[in-house]
Design a protein around this motif. Structure first.
Motif, PDB file in Angstrom:
ATOM      1  N   LEU A 294       0.806  -1.222   0.000  1.00 48.15           N
ATOM      2  CA  LEU A 294       0.000   0.000   0.000  1.00 48.15           C
ATOM      3  C   LEU A 294       0.841   1.275   0.000  1.00 48.15           C
ATOM      4  O   LEU A 294       0.310   2.366  -0.253  1.00 48.15           O
ATOM      5  CB  LEU A 294      -0.933   0.000   1.215  1.00 48.15           C
ATOM      6  N   GLY A 295       2.122   1.156   0.334  1.00 52.35           N
ATOM      7  CA  GLY A 295       2.980   2.348   0.337  1.00 52.35           C
ATOM      8  C   GLY A 295       2.896   3.157   1.620  1.00 52.35           C
ATOM      9  O   GLY A 295       3.302   4.325   1.635  1.00 52.35           O
ATOM     10  N   TYR A 296       2.392   2.587   2.712  1.00 49.50           N
ATOM     11  CA  TYR A 296       2.295   3.273   4.001  1.00 49.50           C
ATOM     12  C   TYR A 296       3.331   2.685   4.959  1.00 49.50           C
ATOM     13  O   TYR A 296       3.804   1.565   4.807  1.00 49.50           O
ATOM     14  CB  TYR A 296       0.897   3.081   4.610  1.00 49.50           C
ATOM     15  N   HIS A 297       3.641   3.486   6.005  1.00 54.59           N
ATOM     16  CA  HIS A 297       4.428   2.982   7.125  1.00 54.59           C
ATOM     17  C   HIS A 297       3.478   2.287   8.115  1.00 54.59           C
ATOM     18  O   HIS A 297       2.275   2.546   8.131  1.00 54.59           O
ATOM     19  CB  HIS A 297       5.176   4.123   7.826  1.00 54.59           C
ATOM     20  N   GLU A 298       4.023   1.428   8.938  1.00 55.62           N
ATOM     21  CA  GLU A 298       3.197   0.696   9.895  1.00 55.62           C
ATOM     22  C   GLU A 298       2.466   1.647  10.834  1.00 55.62           C
ATOM     23  O   GLU A 298       1.283   1.457  11.143  1.00 55.62           O
ATOM     24  CB  GLU A 298       4.065  -0.281  10.694  1.00 55.62           C
ATOM     25  N   GLY A 299       3.119   2.685  11.276  1.00 54.96           N
ATOM     26  CA  GLY A 299       2.489   3.634  12.192  1.00 54.96           C
ATOM     27  C   GLY A 299       1.337   4.382  11.568  1.00 54.96           C
ATOM     28  O   GLY A 299       0.428   4.843  12.282  1.00 54.96           O
ATOM     29  N   GLU A 300       1.349   4.548  10.228  1.00 56.29           N
ATOM     30  CA  GLU A 300       0.259   5.249   9.560  1.00 56.29           C
ATOM     31  C   GLU A 300      -1.007   4.394   9.464  1.00 56.29           C
ATOM     32  O   GLU A 300      -2.102   4.948   9.296  1.00 56.29           O
ATOM     33  CB  GLU A 300       0.691   5.651   8.145  1.00 56.29           C
ATOM     34  N   LEU A 301      -0.864   3.075   9.563  1.00 53.72           N
ATOM     35  CA  LEU A 301      -2.027   2.201   9.442  1.00 53.72           C
ATOM     36  C   LEU A 301      -2.577   1.766  10.799  1.00 53.72           C
ATOM     37  O   LEU A 301      -3.792   1.545  10.931  1.00 53.72           O
ATOM     38  CB  LEU A 301      -1.653   0.955   8.626  1.00 53.72           C
ATOM     39  N   ILE A 302      -1.707   1.619  11.803  1.00 52.55           N
ATOM     40  CA  ILE A 302      -2.166   1.182  13.113  1.00 52.55           C
ATOM     41  C   ILE A 302      -3.119   2.229  13.690  1.00 52.55           C
ATOM     42  O   ILE A 302      -2.812   3.429  13.734  1.00 52.55           O
ATOM     43  CB  ILE A 302      -0.986   0.952  14.069  1.00 52.55           C
ATOM     44  N   GLY A 303      -4.290   1.772  14.167  1.00 54.59           N
ATOM     45  CA  GLY A 303      -5.281   2.671  14.752  1.00 54.59           C
ATOM     46  C   GLY A 303      -6.292   3.186  13.749  1.00 54.59           C
ATOM     47  O   GLY A 303      -7.327   3.750  14.146  1.00 54.59           O
ATOM     48  N   GLN A 304      -6.032   3.039  12.453  1.00 58.70           N
ATOM     49  CA  GLN A 304      -6.979   3.476  11.435  1.00 58.70           C
ATOM     50  C   GLN A 304      -8.120   2.467  11.316  1.00 58.70           C
ATOM     51  O   GLN A 304      -7.996   1.295  11.655  1.00 58.70           O
ATOM     52  CB  GLN A 304      -6.278   3.615  10.073  1.00 58.70           C
ATOM     53  N   SER A 305      -9.260   2.977  10.822  1.00 62.23           N
ATOM     54  CA  SER A 305     -10.379   2.081  10.543  1.00 62.23           C
ATOM     55  C   SER A 305     -10.067   1.284   9.282  1.00 62.23           C
ATOM     56  O   SER A 305      -9.291   1.721   8.419  1.00 62.23           O
ATOM     57  CB  SER A 305     -11.658   2.889  10.353  1.00 62.23           C
ATOM     58  N   LEU A 306     -10.676   0.110   9.179  1.00 60.59           N
ATOM     59  CA  LEU A 306     -10.460  -0.711   7.988  1.00 60.59           C
ATOM     60  C   LEU A 306     -10.961  -0.007   6.735  1.00 60.59           C
ATOM     61  O   LEU A 306     -10.502  -0.298   5.624  1.00 60.59           O
ATOM     62  CB  LEU A 306     -11.176  -2.061   8.161  1.00 60.59           C
ATOM     63  N   GLN A 307     -11.897   0.978   6.902  1.00 60.51           N
ATOM     64  CA  GLN A 307     -12.365   1.754   5.770  1.00 60.51           C
ATOM     65  C   GLN A 307     -11.255   2.581   5.145  1.00 60.51           C
ATOM     66  O   GLN A 307     -11.379   3.022   4.008  1.00 60.51           O
ATOM     67  CB  GLN A 307     -13.497   2.705   6.207  1.00 60.51           C
ATOM     68  N   PHE A 308     -10.182   2.754   5.876  1.00 59.07           N
ATOM     69  CA  PHE A 308      -9.067   3.559   5.369  1.00 59.07           C
ATOM     70  C   PHE A 308      -8.442   2.914   4.128  1.00 59.07           C
ATOM     71  O   PHE A 308      -7.928   3.607   3.247  1.00 59.07           O
ATOM     72  CB  PHE A 308      -8.008   3.726   6.470  1.00 59.07           C
ATOM     73  N   ILE A 309      -8.503   1.598   4.063  1.00 58.81           N
ATOM     74  CA  ILE A 309      -7.907   0.918   2.911  1.00 58.81           C
ATOM     75  C   ILE A 309      -8.943   0.117   2.116  1.00 58.81           C
ATOM     76  O   ILE A 309      -8.683  -0.268   0.968  1.00 58.81           O
ATOM     77  CB  ILE A 309      -6.766  -0.027   3.346  1.00 58.81           C
ATOM     78  N   ILE A 310     -10.132  -0.137   2.684  1.00 55.61           N
ATOM     79  CA  ILE A 310     -11.179  -0.877   1.971  1.00 55.61           C
ATOM     80  C   ILE A 310     -12.475  -0.101   2.120  1.00 55.61           C
ATOM     81  O   ILE A 310     -12.929   0.160   3.229  1.00 55.61           O
ATOM     82  CB  ILE A 310     -11.370  -2.295   2.550  1.00 55.61           C
TER      83      ILE A 310
END
Length: 524
Positions: A294-310
């Motif tokens: 996805l081109g993100y760092h791990e810290g940018e995805l942790i805590g986000q809603s699953l809607q952030f990528i789907i």
């Protein structure tokens, strides 16, 4: 001193006492019993069995001799000879066990005389000129030998068995008294052993209770516990083993922690994307493959809603526990949004993870990039379309070919001239048209089976051999046209003009023959 050695000494003492008591009373009875059984089972019984079997065989021979006197057949004679051979076997068996007795010599002479008499009786029966008086005399001798044998053997057998039974009864009585003495001594020794066992059990229970208490502490989680070793017997070996067990448990717990870290490293090195989501749809963990995709760092995805990528149904509802259910998600196609804005087609599978009480704590999703797979499916669809087009073209071509063959057959049978197709090597007829059957008077089947020379008049030079030579010449030198005298099925001769032309059909040499009736022109 080892516990095993201590117990061995105690039980050795008890065993020695039992041995001393039982040995004296049982040794004499044992020796006498063995001697009696050896005499009865090793000598008396086998010898008497041999005598009884000899008596049976003697009567059997007499019965067979009477049968042979009536029938005079070879089968009965062979049975008599076999019974005489069996008598010799039992005689040898009796001699092995009673060879030195006077009765044994008497039995040997009786059996030999009986065998000779039976053999002589058989010879007299085989002679047609033998006298009835001679046969009766030999038969009376056989019966007399049988009576002498029975009168000598039966009293001996009864006497031997009576003596044997008396000896066995006396031995049984002595064995009974010896058994009573042994039972009494064994009861005393068992009482002594019981008292000794109670003392040893109390002596061993104290260190065992200490081992029990230590095992309970180990079960409570105190893996660094060590038992003191104060002796050099098996209890000390057990204490050493207990200490080793505690050390091994501690080492295993450390290894389990290391194994958990090892599994974490494996998940981090997975090629497929791994996403751990909470029951409410919050991303808790992602692996390095997800970040790279996805081109993100791990810290940018942790805590986000699953809607952030789907943003499809799975991400909108966020009811992951219902979607995963009992069987989980399997190969669900969705699109992931990369940082670059690219929509990446993915196939995801997942299942719910529960705690020890069965309550859901997370959902584990594994996603696989299917861009390459979708490209392959697209190419496969194109290839499938092209294949269908090619099949359609081949079907049309096959239909056109069949239409052409139908036209050829119509032309082939419509001409008034006879047309024949010959094999270039054997000159046999492979095919012909309707005009040929009308011209020669044959049916199609008869013409195909007809010998090649039957179609010519066979008057020189119009022979079958010459016709075959002309067919081969058409193959080697080119087309041939000549006048020929032919013959119909009814034997009528007529003149024809034959045109031969060589060709290759289906990879095989063929010669096409066109025959025209010129009889009228020839006679004009």
């Amino acid at each position: 001193m080892k516990i095993q050695q201590k117990l061995l000494c105690a039980f050795l003492l008890v065993s020695m006492l039992i041995l001393v008591v039982s040995y004296g009373s049982g040794l004499l009875v044992q020796e006498e019993t063995v001697a009696t059984f050896q005499e009865v089972a090793g000598e008396v019984l086998p010898g008497n069995i041999a005598l009884a079997r000899m008596t049976t065989e003697l009567y059997h021979v007499v019965v067979l001799a009477d049968r042979y006197n009536d029938r005079r057949d070879n089968k009965t004679k062979e049975q008599i000879e076999k019974s005489l051979a069996t008598l010799s076997t039992f005689k040898t068996m009796h001699r092995l066990f009673h060879g030195g007795e006077e009765l044994g010599s008497q039995i040997d002479s009786l059996i030999e005389e009986f065998s000779r008499s039976v053999a002589g009786y058989l010879l007299l029966l085989q002679r047609d000129e033998s006298k009835r008086e001679d046969e009766l005399e030999v038969r009376q001798k056989i019966d007399g030998l049988l009576e002498v044998f029975v009168s000598s053997v039966n009293p001996h057998i009864e006497r031997e068995f009576a003596t044997s039974f008396q000896k066995l009864a006396a031995t049984k009585e002595k064995t009974y008294h010896a058994r009573k003495a042994l039972i009494t001594a064994s009861g005393i020794m068992l009482l002594f052993a019981l008292l000794l066992s109670i003392f040893i059990s109390r002596w061993l229970s104290k260190p065992l209770r200490a081992l029990r208490d230590a095992a309970r502490e180990i079960g409570g989680g105190r893996l660094d516990l060590t038992l003191p070793v104060t002796s050099r017997d098996e209890i000390s070996d057990l204490s050493h083993a207990f200490n080793e067990m505690a050390a091994n448990l501690l080492r295993m717990r450390t290894q389990l922690v290391s194994a958990r870290d090892y599994i974490d490293n494996i998940l981090a090195s997975m090629v497929d994307a791994l996403i751990v989501v909470s029951p409410v749809g919050t991303i808790q963990t992602v692996n390095s493959a997800t970040c790279s995709l996805l081109g993100y760092h791990e810290g940018e995805l942790i805590g986000q809603s699953l809607q952030f990528i789907i943003t499809e149904a799975l991400g909108e509802d966020l009811d992951l526990m219902t979607l995963t259910g009992k069987d989980g998600i399997r190969d669900l196609n969705v699109s992931f949004h990369a940082r670059s804005g690219e929509q990446i087609p993915m196939s995801i599978s997942g299942s719910a993870m529960s705690d020890q009480e069965g309550n859901p704590v997370a959902v584990i999703l594994v996603a696989r990039d299917i861009r390459t797979l979708m490209q392959l499916v697209k190419e496969l669809n194109i290839t499938n379309y092209q294949l269908k087009e090619e099949i359609s073209e081949r079907i049309l071509a096959e239909q056109a070919k069949k239409e052409s063959e139908r036209n050829y057959l119509e032309i082939f049978n419509a001409t008034s001239e006879a047309i024949l197709l010959h094999d270039a090597d054997s000159c046999t007829i492979l095919d012909l048209n309707l005009a040929m059957t009308e011209m020669y008077g044959y049916t199609r089947k008869e013409a195909l089976e007809c010998p090649f020379g039957e179609l010519s008049s066979n008057a020189s030079p119009y022979t079958g051999e010459k016709a075959a030579a002309m067919i081969r010449k058409a193959v080697t030198d080119g087309p041939q046209i000549f006048v020929w005298q032919a013959r119909r099925k009814n034997g009528e001769y007529f003149w024809v003009e034959i045109s031969l032309k060589g060709s290759e059909i289906g990879g095989c040499g063929r010669v096409l023959s066109v025959v025209r009736d010129i009889t009228e022109r020839k006679l004009a």
